[in-house]
Design a protein around this motif. Structure first.
Motif, short mmCIF file in Angstrom:
data_model
loop_
_atom_site.label_atom_id
_atom_site.label_comp_id
_atom_site.label_asym_id
_atom_site.label_seq_id
_atom_site.Cartn_x
_atom_site.Cartn_y
_atom_site.Cartn_z
N GLU A 26 9.12 47.38 35.12
CA GLU A 26 9.03 48.51 36.04
C GLU A 26 9.43 48.08 37.45
OE1 GLU A 26 8.30 51.64 35.14
OE2 GLU A 26 8.15 50.97 33.05
N ARG A 27 10.19 48.94 38.12
CA ARG A 27 10.62 48.63 39.48
C ARG A 27 9.45 48.78 40.45
NH1 ARG A 27 16.84 50.69 40.50
NH2 ARG A 27 17.67 50.09 38.46
N VAL A 28 9.15 47.69 41.17
CA VAL A 28 8.08 47.74 42.17
C VAL A 28 8.63 47.59 43.58
CG1 VAL A 28 6.34 46.89 40.55
CG2 VAL A 28 7.62 45.26 41.95
N ALA A 29 9.86 47.14 43.71
CA ALA A 29 10.53 47.06 45.01
C ALA A 29 12.03 47.07 44.76
CB ALA A 29 10.12 45.81 45.77
N GLU A 30 12.77 47.80 45.58
CA GLU A 30 14.21 47.84 45.39
C GLU A 30 14.92 48.25 46.67
OE1 GLU A 30 15.88 51.17 43.05
OE2 GLU A 30 13.78 51.66 42.61
N HIS A 31 16.15 47.79 46.77
CA HIS A 31 17.02 48.12 47.89
C HIS A 31 18.45 47.89 47.42
CE1 HIS A 31 18.95 48.12 51.79
NE2 HIS A 31 19.27 46.84 51.69
N ASN A 32 19.25 48.94 47.37
CA ASN A 32 20.64 48.85 46.89
C ASN A 32 20.71 48.22 45.50
OD1 ASN A 32 21.73 50.00 49.21
ND2 ASN A 32 22.09 48.03 50.21
N ALA A 33 19.70 48.46 44.68
CA ALA A 33 19.60 47.74 43.40
C ALA A 33 20.70 48.09 42.42
CB ALA A 33 18.24 48.02 42.77
N ASP A 34 21.32 49.26 42.57
CA ASP A 34 22.35 49.67 41.62
C ASP A 34 23.75 49.62 42.23
OD1 ASP A 34 20.48 50.30 39.53
OD2 ASP A 34 19.92 52.07 40.68
N ALA A 35 23.86 49.10 43.43
CA ALA A 35 25.17 49.00 44.10
C ALA A 35 25.91 47.75 43.64
CB ALA A 35 24.98 48.97 45.61
N PRO A 36 27.24 47.81 43.53
CA PRO A 36 28.01 46.64 43.10
C PRO A 36 28.12 45.60 44.22
CG PRO A 36 29.49 48.47 43.60
CD PRO A 36 28.09 49.01 43.72
N PHE A 37 27.92 44.34 43.84
CA PHE A 37 28.01 43.21 44.77
C PHE A 37 28.83 42.11 44.12
CE2 PHE A 37 24.64 45.32 46.92
CZ PHE A 37 24.52 44.76 48.19
N SER A 38 29.50 41.34 44.95
CA SER A 38 30.08 40.09 44.47
C SER A 38 28.94 39.09 44.30
CB SER A 38 31.10 39.56 45.48
OG SER A 38 31.76 38.42 44.98
N VAL A 39 28.90 38.38 43.15
CA VAL A 39 27.71 37.57 42.84
C VAL A 39 28.03 36.11 42.53
CG1 VAL A 39 26.48 39.59 41.99
CG2 VAL A 39 27.73 38.15 40.37
#
Length: 396
Positions: free
Chosen positions: A143-156
Protein backbone atom coordinates in the motif's frame (compact mmCIF):
# COMPACT_ATOMS: atom_id res chain seq x y z
CA UNK A 1 38.06 23.56 -4.19
CA UNK A 2 38.13 23.07 -0.42
CA UNK A 3 39.33 25.92 1.79
CA UNK A 4 39.71 26.17 5.58
CA UNK A 5 36.64 28.38 5.75
CA UNK A 6 34.25 26.05 3.98
CA UNK A 7 31.88 23.64 5.68
CA UNK A 8 32.74 20.97 3.12
CA UNK A 9 35.81 19.01 4.11
CA UNK A 10 37.58 16.90 1.58
CA UNK A 11 40.96 15.38 1.95
CA UNK A 12 41.45 12.65 -0.60
CA UNK A 13 44.76 10.89 -1.01
CA UNK A 14 44.57 7.68 -3.00
CA UNK A 15 47.07 5.56 -1.12
CA UNK A 16 47.13 1.95 0.04
CA UNK A 17 43.92 0.39 1.32
CA UNK A 18 43.66 -2.02 4.20
CA UNK A 19 44.43 -5.67 3.57
CA UNK A 20 42.39 -6.83 6.56
CA UNK A 21 39.39 -9.11 6.01
CA UNK A 22 36.24 -7.25 5.08
CA UNK A 23 34.45 -7.57 8.43
CA UNK A 24 37.49 -6.57 10.46
CA UNK A 25 38.20 -3.71 8.08
CA UNK A 26 34.63 -2.45 8.39
CA UNK A 27 34.83 -2.50 12.19
CA UNK A 28 38.20 -0.74 12.14
CA UNK A 29 36.97 1.98 9.79
CA UNK A 30 33.78 2.54 11.78
CA UNK A 31 35.74 2.71 15.05
CA UNK A 32 38.07 5.32 13.58
CA UNK A 33 35.15 7.42 12.37
CA UNK A 34 33.61 7.17 15.82
CA UNK A 35 36.85 8.49 17.31
CA UNK A 36 36.99 11.37 14.85
CA UNK A 37 33.47 12.59 15.65
CA UNK A 38 33.59 12.08 19.43
CA UNK A 39 37.20 12.53 20.63
CA UNK A 40 38.14 15.53 22.74
CA UNK A 41 41.60 15.64 21.19
CA UNK A 42 43.05 14.12 18.03
CA UNK A 43 46.28 12.11 18.04
CA UNK A 44 48.81 12.30 15.24
CA UNK A 45 49.20 8.52 15.46
CA UNK A 46 45.75 8.15 13.89
CA UNK A 47 47.00 9.62 10.59
CA UNK A 48 49.53 8.32 8.08
CA UNK A 49 52.74 10.26 7.54
CA UNK A 50 51.62 11.18 4.03
CA UNK A 51 48.33 12.59 5.29
CA UNK A 52 50.05 14.53 8.07
CA UNK A 53 51.91 16.41 5.36
CA UNK A 54 48.52 17.61 4.10
CA UNK A 55 46.69 18.48 7.31
CA UNK A 56 47.14 19.63 10.87
CA UNK A 57 45.10 17.34 13.16
CA UNK A 58 44.07 20.17 15.49
CA UNK A 59 42.89 22.38 12.64
CA UNK A 60 41.12 19.46 11.02
CA UNK A 61 39.31 18.73 14.30
CA UNK A 62 38.20 22.36 14.56
CA UNK A 63 36.82 22.26 11.03
CA UNK A 64 35.03 18.97 11.67
CA UNK A 65 33.56 20.27 14.93
CA UNK A 66 32.20 23.24 13.01
CA UNK A 67 30.75 20.92 10.37
CA UNK A 68 29.03 18.78 13.01
CA UNK A 69 27.77 21.56 15.25
CA UNK A 70 24.07 21.71 16.10
CA UNK A 71 23.15 18.23 14.80
CA UNK A 72 22.94 16.41 18.13
CA UNK A 73 24.68 13.36 19.54
CA UNK A 74 26.10 10.47 17.53
CA UNK A 75 23.65 7.56 17.31
CA UNK A 76 25.19 4.98 14.96
CA UNK A 77 27.41 4.47 11.92
CA UNK A 78 26.31 2.44 8.90
CA UNK A 79 28.24 1.35 5.81
CA UNK A 80 31.22 -0.62 4.54
CA UNK A 81 34.10 -0.58 2.03
CA UNK A 82 35.19 2.87 3.16
CA UNK A 83 31.81 4.53 2.51
CA UNK A 84 29.76 5.34 5.61
CA UNK A 85 26.72 7.25 6.78
CA UNK A 86 27.08 8.70 10.27
CA UNK A 87 23.71 9.18 11.94
CA UNK A 88 23.32 11.96 14.49
CA UNK A 89 20.12 12.97 16.25
CA UNK A 90 19.30 15.69 13.73
CA UNK A 91 21.27 14.85 10.58
CA UNK A 92 23.19 12.28 8.54
CA UNK A 93 26.80 12.87 7.47
CA UNK A 94 28.36 10.85 4.64
CA UNK A 95 32.03 9.99 4.99
CA UNK A 96 34.77 8.24 3.06
CA UNK A 97 37.69 6.74 4.96
CA UNK A 98 40.66 4.60 3.94
CA UNK A 99 43.09 3.03 6.40
CA UNK A 100 46.52 1.60 5.64
CA UNK A 101 47.86 -1.73 6.86
CA UNK A 102 48.77 -0.13 10.20
CA UNK A 103 45.26 1.19 10.71
CA UNK A 104 46.26 4.80 10.05
CA UNK A 105 44.08 7.14 8.01
CA UNK A 106 45.25 7.78 4.46
CA UNK A 107 41.98 9.20 3.10
CA UNK A 108 39.26 11.05 4.98
CA UNK A 109 36.27 12.92 3.61
CA UNK A 110 33.20 14.34 5.36
CA UNK A 111 30.28 15.81 3.47
CA UNK A 112 27.92 18.49 4.82
CA UNK A 113 25.14 17.17 7.07
CA UNK A 114 21.80 16.27 5.50
CA UNK A 115 18.81 16.91 7.81
CA UNK A 116 17.50 13.66 9.18
CA UNK A 117 13.89 12.93 8.31
CA UNK A 118 11.62 12.23 11.27
CA UNK A 119 8.67 11.29 9.08
CA UNK A 120 7.95 10.51 5.47
CA UNK A 121 6.55 14.04 5.17
CA UNK A 122 9.97 15.36 6.26
CA UNK A 123 11.63 13.09 3.74
CA UNK A 124 9.36 14.30 0.97
CA UNK A 125 10.08 17.90 1.91
CA UNK A 126 13.83 17.31 1.67
CA UNK A 127 13.45 15.53 -1.65
CA UNK A 128 11.42 18.39 -3.12
CA UNK A 129 14.18 20.84 -2.20
CA UNK A 130 16.64 19.07 -4.49
CA UNK A 131 17.15 20.84 -7.84
CA UNK A 132 15.76 19.08 -10.88
CA UNK A 133 13.05 16.41 -10.98
CA UNK A 134 12.55 13.92 -8.15
CA UNK A 135 10.28 11.01 -7.32
CA UNK A 136 9.45 9.07 -4.16
CA UNK A 137 7.39 5.97 -3.49
CA UNK A 138 7.04 4.17 -0.16
CA UNK A 139 4.97 0.99 0.03
CA UNK A 140 4.00 -0.81 3.22
CA UNK A 141 2.61 -4.28 2.52
CA UNK A 142 1.97 -3.10 -1.03
CA UNK A 143 0.00 0.00 0.00
CA UNK A 144 1.23 3.49 -0.86
CA UNK A 145 2.03 5.44 2.31
CA UNK A 146 4.08 8.23 0.70
CA UNK A 147 4.52 9.27 -2.91
CA UNK A 148 5.70 12.06 -5.15
CA UNK A 149 5.80 11.77 -8.96
CA UNK A 150 5.63 8.02 -8.40
CA UNK A 151 4.17 7.25 -11.83
CA UNK A 152 6.23 9.73 -13.86
CA UNK A 153 8.97 8.42 -16.20
CA UNK A 154 12.56 8.96 -15.05
CA UNK A 155 15.96 7.98 -16.33
CA UNK A 156 17.18 5.39 -13.81
CA UNK A 157 20.65 4.25 -14.98
CA UNK A 158 21.62 0.82 -13.59
CA UNK A 159 18.39 0.39 -11.65
CA UNK A 160 17.03 -1.00 -14.95
CA UNK A 161 18.96 -4.18 -14.12
CA UNK A 162 16.03 -5.18 -11.90
CA UNK A 163 14.16 -5.85 -15.16
CA UNK A 164 17.01 -8.06 -16.39
CA UNK A 165 16.98 -9.94 -13.09
CA UNK A 166 13.20 -10.37 -13.28
CA UNK A 167 13.53 -11.84 -16.78
CA UNK A 168 16.27 -14.20 -15.59
CA UNK A 169 14.18 -15.34 -12.61
CA UNK A 170 11.26 -16.02 -14.95
CA UNK A 171 13.47 -18.16 -17.21
CA UNK A 172 14.83 -20.05 -14.19
CA UNK A 173 11.36 -20.67 -12.78
CA UNK A 174 10.20 -21.94 -16.18
CA UNK A 175 13.10 -24.39 -16.34
CA UNK A 176 14.49 -22.73 -19.45
CA UNK A 177 17.70 -21.81 -17.64
CA UNK A 178 19.59 -23.26 -14.71
CA UNK A 179 21.94 -21.35 -12.45
CA UNK A 180 24.66 -23.89 -13.22
CA UNK A 181 24.34 -23.52 -17.00
CA UNK A 182 27.69 -22.56 -18.55
CA UNK A 183 27.82 -19.80 -21.14
CA UNK A 184 30.71 -18.12 -22.93
CA UNK A 185 31.44 -14.42 -23.09
CA UNK A 186 31.23 -12.92 -26.56
CA UNK A 187 32.81 -9.78 -27.97
CA UNK A 188 29.45 -8.02 -28.01
CA UNK A 189 29.14 -8.55 -24.24
CA UNK A 190 32.29 -6.63 -23.34
CA UNK A 191 31.46 -3.09 -22.32
CA UNK A 192 32.60 -0.44 -19.83
CA UNK A 193 32.61 -0.57 -16.02
CA UNK A 194 31.07 -0.71 -13.49
CA UNK A 195 32.20 -4.24 -12.80
CA UNK A 196 35.24 -6.33 -13.65
CA UNK A 197 34.13 -8.77 -16.32
CA UNK A 198 34.99 -6.41 -19.18
CA UNK A 199 38.60 -7.43 -18.48
CA UNK A 200 37.86 -11.13 -18.97
CA UNK A 201 38.78 -12.71 -22.33
CA UNK A 202 36.21 -13.51 -24.98
CA UNK A 203 35.04 -17.15 -24.68
CA UNK A 204 35.57 -17.19 -20.91
CA UNK A 205 33.22 -19.82 -19.48
CA UNK A 206 30.90 -18.53 -16.76
CA UNK A 207 27.71 -19.81 -15.18
CA UNK A 208 24.37 -18.06 -15.30
CA UNK A 209 24.64 -17.73 -11.52
CA UNK A 210 27.95 -15.87 -11.87
CA UNK A 211 26.40 -13.42 -14.32
CA UNK A 212 23.43 -12.75 -12.04
CA UNK A 213 25.57 -12.29 -8.94
CA UNK A 214 28.05 -10.00 -10.71
CA UNK A 215 25.20 -7.90 -12.11
CA UNK A 216 23.61 -7.36 -8.70
CA UNK A 217 26.69 -7.26 -6.45
CA UNK A 218 28.97 -5.07 -8.59
CA UNK A 219 26.42 -3.76 -11.09
CA UNK A 220 28.67 -5.41 -13.67
CA UNK A 221 27.72 -4.11 -17.11
CA UNK A 222 29.37 -6.94 -19.05
CA UNK A 223 27.49 -9.51 -16.95
CA UNK A 224 24.28 -7.59 -17.64
CA UNK A 225 24.81 -7.53 -21.40
CA UNK A 226 25.69 -11.23 -21.45
CA UNK A 227 22.48 -12.03 -19.56
CA UNK A 228 20.46 -9.89 -21.95
CA UNK A 229 21.96 -11.74 -24.92
CA UNK A 230 21.12 -15.12 -23.38
CA UNK A 231 17.59 -14.09 -22.37
CA UNK A 232 16.81 -12.14 -25.52
CA UNK A 233 15.84 -8.50 -25.77
CA UNK A 234 12.13 -9.29 -26.07
CA UNK A 235 12.07 -11.27 -22.83
CA UNK A 236 13.72 -8.42 -20.93
CA UNK A 237 11.40 -5.95 -22.63
CA UNK A 238 8.41 -7.77 -21.12
CA UNK A 239 9.53 -6.35 -17.76
CA UNK A 240 10.33 -2.87 -19.07
CA UNK A 241 8.53 0.38 -18.53
CA UNK A 242 5.68 1.42 -20.77
CA UNK A 243 7.76 4.54 -21.47
CA UNK A 244 10.67 2.47 -22.83
CA UNK A 245 9.88 1.05 -26.29
CA UNK A 246 13.07 -1.04 -26.32
CA UNK A 247 15.65 -2.03 -23.69
CA UNK A 248 19.18 -1.21 -24.87
CA UNK A 249 22.27 -3.00 -23.59
CA UNK A 250 24.84 -1.03 -21.62
CA UNK A 251 27.23 -1.28 -24.57
CA UNK A 252 24.61 0.30 -26.83
CA UNK A 253 24.05 3.15 -24.38
CA UNK A 254 27.79 3.75 -23.97
CA UNK A 255 28.03 3.90 -27.76
CA UNK A 256 25.10 6.31 -28.08
CA UNK A 257 26.62 8.57 -25.44
CA UNK A 258 30.14 8.37 -26.86
CA UNK A 259 31.71 10.95 -29.18
CA UNK A 260 31.29 8.77 -32.28
CA UNK A 261 27.49 8.63 -32.09
CA UNK A 262 26.26 12.02 -30.92
CA UNK A 263 24.00 12.22 -33.97
CA UNK A 264 22.39 8.91 -33.01
CA UNK A 265 21.91 10.11 -29.43
CA UNK A 266 20.07 13.17 -30.73
CA UNK A 267 17.87 10.95 -32.89
CA UNK A 268 17.26 8.65 -29.92
CA UNK A 269 16.01 11.55 -27.82
CA UNK A 270 13.48 12.38 -30.53
CA UNK A 271 12.43 8.86 -31.55
CA UNK A 272 8.78 7.91 -31.17
CA UNK A 273 8.33 4.28 -32.19
CA UNK A 274 9.87 0.94 -31.26
CA UNK A 275 10.97 0.51 -34.87
CA UNK A 276 12.89 3.80 -34.75
CA UNK A 277 14.64 2.81 -31.53
CA UNK A 278 15.57 -0.64 -32.84
CA UNK A 279 16.93 0.87 -36.06
CA UNK A 280 19.09 3.26 -34.04
CA UNK A 281 20.45 0.40 -31.94
CA UNK A 282 21.32 -1.49 -35.13
CA UNK A 283 23.29 1.54 -36.31
CA UNK A 284 25.36 1.62 -33.10
CA UNK A 285 27.07 -1.59 -34.28
CA UNK A 286 29.02 0.51 -36.80
CA UNK A 287 30.09 3.13 -34.26
CA UNK A 288 32.84 3.04 -31.66
CA UNK A 289 31.84 2.65 -28.04
CA UNK A 290 32.82 5.56 -25.83
CA UNK A 291 35.65 5.31 -23.33
CA UNK A 292 35.55 5.99 -19.61
CA UNK A 293 37.11 9.41 -19.97
CA UNK A 294 34.33 10.41 -22.37
CA UNK A 295 31.83 10.23 -19.51
CA UNK A 296 33.80 12.14 -16.88
CA UNK A 297 32.69 15.74 -16.52
CA UNK A 298 31.11 15.70 -19.94
CA UNK A 299 27.67 16.41 -21.32
CA UNK A 300 24.69 15.32 -19.23
CA UNK A 301 22.18 13.31 -21.29
CA UNK A 302 19.42 12.08 -19.00
CA UNK A 303 17.26 11.80 -22.15
CA UNK A 304 19.32 8.82 -23.39
CA UNK A 305 19.04 5.78 -21.17
CA UNK A 306 16.65 3.45 -19.41
CA UNK A 307 13.28 4.93 -18.45
CA UNK A 308 11.14 3.68 -15.56
CA UNK A 309 8.79 5.16 -13.00
CA UNK A 310 9.20 4.69 -9.27
CA UNK A 311 6.08 2.52 -9.20
CA UNK A 312 7.44 0.27 -11.97
CA UNK A 313 10.75 -0.21 -10.15
CA UNK A 314 8.86 -0.97 -6.94
CA UNK A 315 6.87 -3.64 -8.77
CA UNK A 316 10.07 -5.21 -10.14
CA UNK A 317 11.61 -5.27 -6.66
CA UNK A 318 8.55 -7.10 -5.39
CA UNK A 319 8.74 -9.61 -8.24
CA UNK A 320 12.34 -10.63 -7.55
CA UNK A 321 12.05 -10.58 -3.74
CA UNK A 322 13.06 -13.90 -2.24
CA UNK A 323 15.56 -14.64 -4.98
CA UNK A 324 18.97 -14.94 -3.27
CA UNK A 325 20.71 -12.89 -5.96
CA UNK A 326 18.43 -9.89 -5.41
CA UNK A 327 19.84 -9.22 -1.96
CA UNK A 328 23.48 -10.12 -2.49
CA UNK A 329 24.14 -6.45 -1.70
CA UNK A 330 22.09 -5.04 1.17
CA UNK A 331 22.84 -1.40 0.35
CA UNK A 332 20.55 1.01 2.17
CA UNK A 333 19.04 -1.90 4.13
CA UNK A 334 22.38 -2.73 5.78
CA UNK A 335 21.87 -3.07 9.53
CA UNK A 336 18.08 -2.78 9.33
CA UNK A 337 17.52 -6.45 10.10
CA UNK A 338 15.36 -6.98 7.01
CA UNK A 339 14.94 -10.33 5.26
CA UNK A 340 14.20 -10.98 1.56
CA UNK A 341 16.15 -7.83 0.73
CA UNK A 342 16.26 -6.43 -2.79
CA UNK A 343 18.64 -3.53 -3.41
CA UNK A 344 19.65 -1.78 -6.60
CA UNK A 345 20.93 1.69 -7.27
CA UNK A 346 21.91 3.52 -10.42
CA UNK A 347 24.02 6.50 -11.33
CA UNK A 348 25.24 8.32 -14.41
CA UNK A 349 25.87 12.07 -14.62
CA UNK A 350 22.55 13.80 -14.05
CA UNK A 351 20.78 10.61 -12.91
CA UNK A 352 20.51 8.80 -9.58
CA UNK A 353 18.18 6.01 -8.47
CA UNK A 354 17.76 4.08 -5.22
CA UNK A 355 15.52 1.02 -4.79
CA UNK A 356 15.25 -1.07 -1.63
CA UNK A 357 12.72 -3.72 -0.61
CA UNK A 358 12.54 -6.07 2.34
CA UNK A 359 10.61 -7.63 5.19
CA UNK A 360 11.15 -6.10 8.62
CA UNK A 361 11.24 -7.87 11.96
CA UNK A 362 7.56 -7.03 12.54
CA UNK A 363 6.63 -9.01 9.41
CA UNK A 364 5.74 -6.01 7.29
CA UNK A 365 7.07 -5.62 3.77
CA UNK A 366 8.50 -2.27 2.71
CA UNK A 367 9.50 -0.95 -0.71
CA UNK A 368 11.19 2.43 -1.06
CA UNK A 369 12.16 4.09 -4.35
CA UNK A 370 13.89 7.47 -4.76
CA UNK A 371 14.72 8.95 -8.17
CA UNK A 372 16.49 12.16 -9.19
CA UNK A 373 17.15 13.61 -12.66
CA UNK A 374 18.89 16.87 -13.59
CA UNK A 375 19.58 18.29 -17.03
CA UNK A 376 21.77 21.25 -16.05
CA UNK A 377 24.23 19.76 -13.54
CA UNK A 378 25.22 16.47 -11.98
CA UNK A 379 23.26 15.01 -9.07
CA UNK A 380 24.62 14.44 -5.57
CA UNK A 381 24.33 10.66 -5.41
CA UNK A 382 25.42 10.47 -1.77
CA UNK A 383 22.69 12.90 -0.76
CA UNK A 384 20.08 10.62 -2.32
CA UNK A 385 21.63 7.61 -0.60
CA UNK A 386 21.40 9.42 2.72
CA UNK A 387 17.70 10.05 2.11
CA UNK A 388 16.91 6.42 1.37
CA UNK A 389 18.84 5.35 4.46
CA UNK A 390 16.70 7.76 6.47
CA UNK A 391 13.60 6.26 4.86
CA UNK A 392 14.66 2.75 5.87
CA UNK A 393 15.20 3.92 9.46
CA UNK A 394 11.69 5.38 9.51
CA UNK A 395 10.31 1.85 9.15
CA UNK A 396 11.89 0.71 12.44
Amino acid sequence: MCTPGTRFLCLILLLATSLAPAAAQQAQEADMLRLLVTADEYKEAWFSDALLQQLNPSQFQQQLNQLLSDIGELEFIDGDDGEYSIFFEEAVVSSTIVLDERGQITTIWFRPPSPRANSFDDLLGQLRELPGETALLVLTDGERVAEHNADAPFSVASAFKLAVLAAAVEALDAGELDRSDVVYLEEQDLTLPSGIMQEWPVETAVTVDTLMVQMMSMSDNTATDALMRILGRDRVHAFASEALPVVPTTREIFTLLGPDARDLADEWAGAESRQEYLALLDRTADREMGRIRDFTGGEIRSDVGWIFSASELAALAGQVAGNPTAGVTQGAATGAGWSDVVYKDGYVPGVAAEVVHGRSNDGRTYTIVLLWNREDEDVDVLALYGLIQSAVRLTE
